[in-house]
Design a protein around this motif. Structure first.
Motif, PDB file in Angstrom:
ATOM      1  N   LYS A  82       2.965   5.930  -3.051  1.00  0.00           N
ATOM      2  CA  LYS A  82       4.049   6.777  -3.570  1.00  0.00           C
ATOM      3  C   LYS A  82       3.956   6.938  -5.082  1.00  0.00           C
ATOM      4  N   GLU A  83       3.394   5.931  -5.749  1.00  0.00           N
ATOM      5  CA  GLU A  83       3.320   5.942  -7.210  1.00  0.00           C
ATOM      6  C   GLU A  83       2.074   6.633  -7.748  1.00  0.00           C
ATOM      7  N   GLU A  84       0.999   6.621  -6.994  1.00  0.00           N
ATOM      8  CA  GLU A  84      -0.288   7.128  -7.466  1.00  0.00           C
ATOM      9  C   GLU A  84      -0.722   8.349  -6.659  1.00  0.00           C
ATOM     10  N   ASP A  85      -1.505   9.191  -7.292  1.00  0.00           N
ATOM     11  CA  ASP A  85      -2.037  10.379  -6.626  1.00  0.00           C
ATOM     12  C   ASP A  85      -3.449  10.073  -6.138  1.00  0.00           C
ATOM     13  N   ILE A  86      -3.525   9.344  -5.016  1.00  0.00           N
ATOM     14  CA  ILE A  86      -4.803   8.885  -4.474  1.00  0.00           C
ATOM     15  C   ILE A  86      -4.855   9.228  -2.988  1.00  0.00           C
ATOM     16  N   LEU A  87      -6.037   9.624  -2.542  1.00  0.00           N
ATOM     17  CA  LEU A  87      -6.271   9.791  -1.105  1.00  0.00           C
ATOM     18  C   LEU A  87      -7.344   8.796  -0.700  1.00  0.00           C
TER      19      LEU A  87
ATOM     20  N   ASP B 243       0.825  -1.208   0.000  1.00  0.00           N
ATOM     21  CA  ASP B 243       0.000   0.000   0.000  1.00  0.00           C
ATOM     22  C   ASP B 243       0.861   1.260   0.000  1.00  0.00           C
ATOM     23  N   CYS B 244       1.919   1.237   0.784  1.00  0.00           N
ATOM     24  CA  CYS B 244       2.799   2.416   0.836  1.00  0.00           C
ATOM     25  C   CYS B 244       3.510   2.638  -0.490  1.00  0.00           C
ATOM     26  N   ARG B 245       3.978   1.545  -1.118  1.00  0.00           N
ATOM     27  CA  ARG B 245       4.616   1.689  -2.438  1.00  0.00           C
ATOM     28  C   ARG B 245       3.616   2.234  -3.451  1.00  0.00           C
TER      29      ARG B 245
END
Length: 138
Positions: free
Chosen positions: A127-132, A122-124
């Motif tokens: 870092k790759e996607e712009d999601i909240l 989830d953390c990786r």
């Protein structure tokens, strides 16, 4: 002394690279220590040894069915694996049947590794996607 580092790393089940990254040791330095070309300071050995429960003879060793060894610290009510992952337990383990305890600990740590991998994934991904993300209130 250089063999102590190799023994700690081998007992942890980690590769040289993973061990070096975890403890912030340059990989080339770790290799030199393990090959006997250099020696770590005695305090470094002591600090690293404290991270691995297998070096603490006051802990109760519990064998899992697959040969894995777990460590029980009664005073802190923690169980640990050979890598030094510690989990707090609420139950007193002294009266639990030894053959069952190994199974219970194996299940506990397998669940721990699964949730740890999910957390890391989830953390990786984060870092790759712009999601909240948000929690859904029930």
């Amino acid at each position: 002394m250089e063999y102590m580092i190799r023994e700690l790393r081998t007992e942890s089940g980690m590769t040289q690279k993973a061990f070096a990254e975890l403890y912030g040791i340059p990989l080339s330095t770790l290799r030199k220590w393990e090959q006997g070309e250099a020696s770590p300071a005695p305090y470094v050995l002591q600090l690293l040894a404290r991270a691995f429960p297998g070096t603490d003879k006051t802990l109760r060793q519990i064998k899992g069915h697959n040969g894995t060894v777990y460590y029980y610290d009664k005073s802190r009510r923690t169980v640990a694996d050979a890598r030094g992952n510690r989990i707090q337990v609420q139950e007193e383990l002294d009266d639990v049947k030894a053959q069952n305890l190994g199974i219970y600990l194996q299940d506990l740590f397998e669940s721990f590794y699964e949730i740890q991998e999910k957390f890391n994934r989830d953390c990786r991904y984060d870092k790759e996607e712009d999601i909240l993300w948000s929690r859904r209130e029930d």
